[in-house]
Write a protein that holds these residues in place. Sequence first.
Motif, mmCIF file in Angstrom:
data_model
loop_
_atom_site.group_PDB
_atom_site.id
_atom_site.type_symbol
_atom_site.label_atom_id
_atom_site.label_comp_id
_atom_site.label_asym_id
_atom_site.label_seq_id
_atom_site.Cartn_x
_atom_site.Cartn_y
_atom_site.Cartn_z
ATOM 1 N N ALA A 181 -4.437 6.324 5.537
ATOM 2 C CA ALA A 181 -4.641 4.926 5.147
ATOM 3 C C ALA A 181 -4.711 4.789 3.637
ATOM 4 C CB ALA A 181 -5.911 4.387 5.792
ATOM 5 N N ALA A 182 -5.412 5.690 2.986
ATOM 6 C CA ALA A 182 -5.505 5.644 1.522
ATOM 7 C C ALA A 182 -4.131 5.844 0.887
ATOM 8 C CB ALA A 182 -6.484 6.708 1.031
ATOM 9 N N ILE A 183 -3.342 6.739 1.467
ATOM 10 C CA ILE A 183 -1.996 6.997 0.950
ATOM 11 C C ILE A 183 -1.097 5.781 1.153
ATOM 12 C CG2 ILE A 183 0.104 8.323 1.462
ATOM 13 C CD1 ILE A 183 -1.706 10.756 1.912
ATOM 14 N N ILE A 184 -1.188 5.156 2.318
ATOM 15 C CA ILE A 184 -0.350 4.002 2.646
ATOM 16 C C ILE A 184 -0.550 2.874 1.650
ATOM 17 C CG2 ILE A 184 -0.084 2.145 4.361
ATOM 18 C CD1 ILE A 184 -0.617 4.351 6.508
ATOM 19 N N LEU A 185 -1.763 2.702 1.186
ATOM 20 C CA LEU A 185 -2.070 1.592 0.278
ATOM 21 C C LEU A 185 -1.724 1.895 -1.173
ATOM 22 C CD1 LEU A 185 -5.511 0.448 1.766
ATOM 23 C CD2 LEU A 185 -3.242 -0.546 2.149
ATOM 24 N N ARG A 186 -1.136 3.068 -1.440
ATOM 25 C CA ARG A 186 -0.811 3.428 -2.826
ATOM 26 C C ARG A 186 0.651 3.229 -3.173
ATOM 27 N NH1 ARG A 186 -2.950 9.344 -3.728
ATOM 28 N NH2 ARG A 186 -2.147 8.970 -5.826
ATOM 29 N N THR A 187 1.540 3.343 -2.204
ATOM 30 C CA THR A 187 2.966 3.194 -2.490
ATOM 31 C C THR A 187 3.719 2.904 -1.203
ATOM 32 O OG1 THR A 187 4.897 4.228 -3.526
ATOM 33 C CG2 THR A 187 3.454 5.658 -2.261
ATOM 34 N N GLU A 188 4.901 2.308 -1.325
ATOM 35 C CA GLU A 188 5.659 1.889 -0.147
ATOM 36 C C GLU A 188 6.144 3.080 0.668
ATOM 37 O OE1 GLU A 188 7.599 -0.758 2.527
ATOM 38 O OE2 GLU A 188 5.941 -0.946 1.120
ATOM 39 N N PHE A 189 6.716 4.072 0.010
ATOM 40 C CA PHE A 189 7.276 5.223 0.727
ATOM 41 C C PHE A 189 6.246 6.349 0.786
ATOM 42 C CE2 PHE A 189 10.877 3.035 -1.343
ATOM 43 C CZ PHE A 189 11.512 2.579 -0.202
ATOM 44 N N SER A 190 5.100 6.005 1.341
ATOM 45 C CA SER A 190 3.978 6.947 1.360
ATOM 46 C C SER A 190 4.082 7.929 2.524
ATOM 47 C CB SER A 190 2.665 6.168 1.471
ATOM 48 O OG SER A 190 2.742 5.229 2.543
ATOM 49 N N VAL A 191 4.583 7.456 3.646
ATOM 50 C CA VAL A 191 4.666 8.265 4.853
ATOM 51 C C VAL A 191 6.142 8.472 5.171
ATOM 52 C CG1 VAL A 191 4.125 8.386 7.302
ATOM 53 C CG2 VAL A 191 2.480 7.364 5.708
ATOM 54 N N SER A 192 6.582 9.698 5.177
ATOM 55 C CA SER A 192 7.986 9.988 5.435
ATOM 56 C C SER A 192 8.114 10.881 6.663
ATOM 57 C CB SER A 192 8.629 10.672 4.221
ATOM 58 O OG SER A 192 7.939 11.869 3.902
#
Length: 718
Positions: free
Chosen positions: A342-353
């Motif tokens: 969740a923290a990663i998702i809120l930092r940039t658009e292409f956070s989860v690949s």
Amino acid sequence: MTRTRQGPGAAVGESYMIPNAVFEDINGSSTWLYVINHLSDLLKLPDFTTRHGLKKAHARFNEIYKKLDGTYTAARRRDNEKVMGGVVGIMAKMCADALLRDKLFARGLLDKVMPLVEFESTLHLALNALTMVTHHGGLEARQAIARRNRTLVKAIHDHPDDPKVAELAIITMDHATEAFIACEHKPRVADLKDIVIQPVLQTTVDVFRRPFISHELFTHGFGLLCAATQHCPKECRAVPGLSNLLAAFLRSNNINMRATAMGGIIRFPISECEPDAQQFDPARMMAAVARGPPEHLLDVLYGYGFDKSEAFVSAAVTADYQKAMMQAAQDRDLYALGKKLAAIILRTEFSVSEGGYQTADGQLMSIPGLPFTRWTDALPLCAAALRQHANGNPEDLDVADVVELKFLNMRQRIPEALALARLAQRRNPRLAYAYYIESMGADAAVGLRAVKKGLRCPGLTPFLRCQMLWRATGHAAREGLRILEEAMDEDAQARAEGAAFLVSAWEDAKTFIAEAPPDTRHMLGMLGWYVLLTVVVRGPELSADLRELEPARRKIKTATDLMNWMGYPIRRTQTNLTRELILELYAPGTAEWGDLVRRFDEQDRFVEESEAPPSAAQAEDELAAWLENIDLDHDHDHDHDCDDGHDHDHIHRPRRANAPSSTDRGTRGYELYRCSWCGNPSAVLRKCGGCAKTRYCDAGCQKLHWTEHKTDCGGKKK
């Protein structure tokens, strides 16, 4: 139809005899209004200016048509142009009723009108009739008339000193031709050839160069040129001065005209533009960061804060994502993984690949104790674990919603994502990510309202704030231009509403450019929107060379260099191509057409003070007024149950916007169309029940604003 002499009249068909008085009492000196009224009396026709008269025309159509057709035929054989014109005038009046229009067209109305364009005595009458028919006409009728454009173009060229011919012919060609070109689907090449589109456009621009043209002529002709750019860009570019003309009217005092001109320019590159989509390549991003930017870009990034740049944040997030997944392989803790994701998702658009645990030879493998193989499949499992361990903890529920929303969005399961976003908002009206996801729906108004609310949520990450500013700008800009292009005559509310959308978009674009990382992939597009919106909102306040946009030009160069460094292709998007056109055409357009813009603005300033536009002959004004006048509410028999048969499929774009001449009055009052809490522009805001001054999107915005508003409100919260 044959005619034989039978005593005091001319027989037509088997049962109707045309009185000789039709021809004896009408001569070349008779006014058209006299001719039409006299024919109506002699032929015992209903009054077609009333609902009652049109109803009678439906009931007695065959009888009435037989009289009119017979009279026209007899007059043609006698070379009596005045009577022929009178019949056409009556039929044109009947076309105010859609059903009657269709019947008349099926019986060959157009074949009666067009020959009259060839006679000097009936030219103005025929053109007035065509204007009337196309104004009320349906699609088939307008397309049929557009196929006669060649005759109208010839009439304009044959009468260069007759402003009325040019005015009526161009108004007719505008109404008719747009039935082919102002539509979603590209017309057939054969149709464009049939309606002689390039000669029509060329003739319209040539007429604009004449020393005097009426306000009505110009607004119709200009609308035709702007409508043609999407489906006829080749023909438009082949007309000298047309592109410059559109750019020049970005300096008009009338904001509707500026929006119409901008719409025409925006449509120019549609056939050649590329989608605004960037594919994220983590390896390419990491390589760009590793080699570092060129010296001049390094200064820009350090000036902003290199650790806040998109390149740095994306590289860091990629590393954090891989680290989190490696940790999950060791501890098998989906709750902890969900928190990190969740923290990663809120930092940039292409956070989860997409990715997975791999064997030495690169094959995907399963980890004992982990219920997923592909990393993205972990997201819904993490959301479930977060909800299971939440025990009512709202923070865990928020995190669970963020993770699941990201998963649904990645899988393009948009309806499910929108449904969850709305549930999350009801549970927590301050969850910004839920509003961001809702903005991805197809409805622009809903999306704009969502991001405006999201921007007021506390704790926004820089990434999420910039993404919502980007979406807000695009949604509001397109909606504002649409409203202003379609605004009806004298619709001050539409001007204020459209201006509210454009000003909102302009403000958000400026905020984005000031706050977003200079290397964000949206920067170039947002600079494009900033240029477009600055030109439309500020209008003639800008200098002819657009020196006010020099800082934006420099930022465009920097954004382009940054995208090249990171390996992003510079796509030929509609916004980028439109921005290039405006910066290229604005100065030469002003030089070529500046005098016409000033003349139009003077006309526009005074046209609302005049009861009718100036005309060369009072008799023709009377005819035009009679053709336009119809009182469907007045019924001599008080029978209001009948259907007048009107249709409204002709969308008439703004022809007389009556925008004030001062540059700021076109946007005056726009705050009345923006929510007092989130700033969302809308025409359907709800007033506060206490003070009736503040306005809100809905009860949610009113509730969130109450703590701040209650001290100023004259009433109590409902």
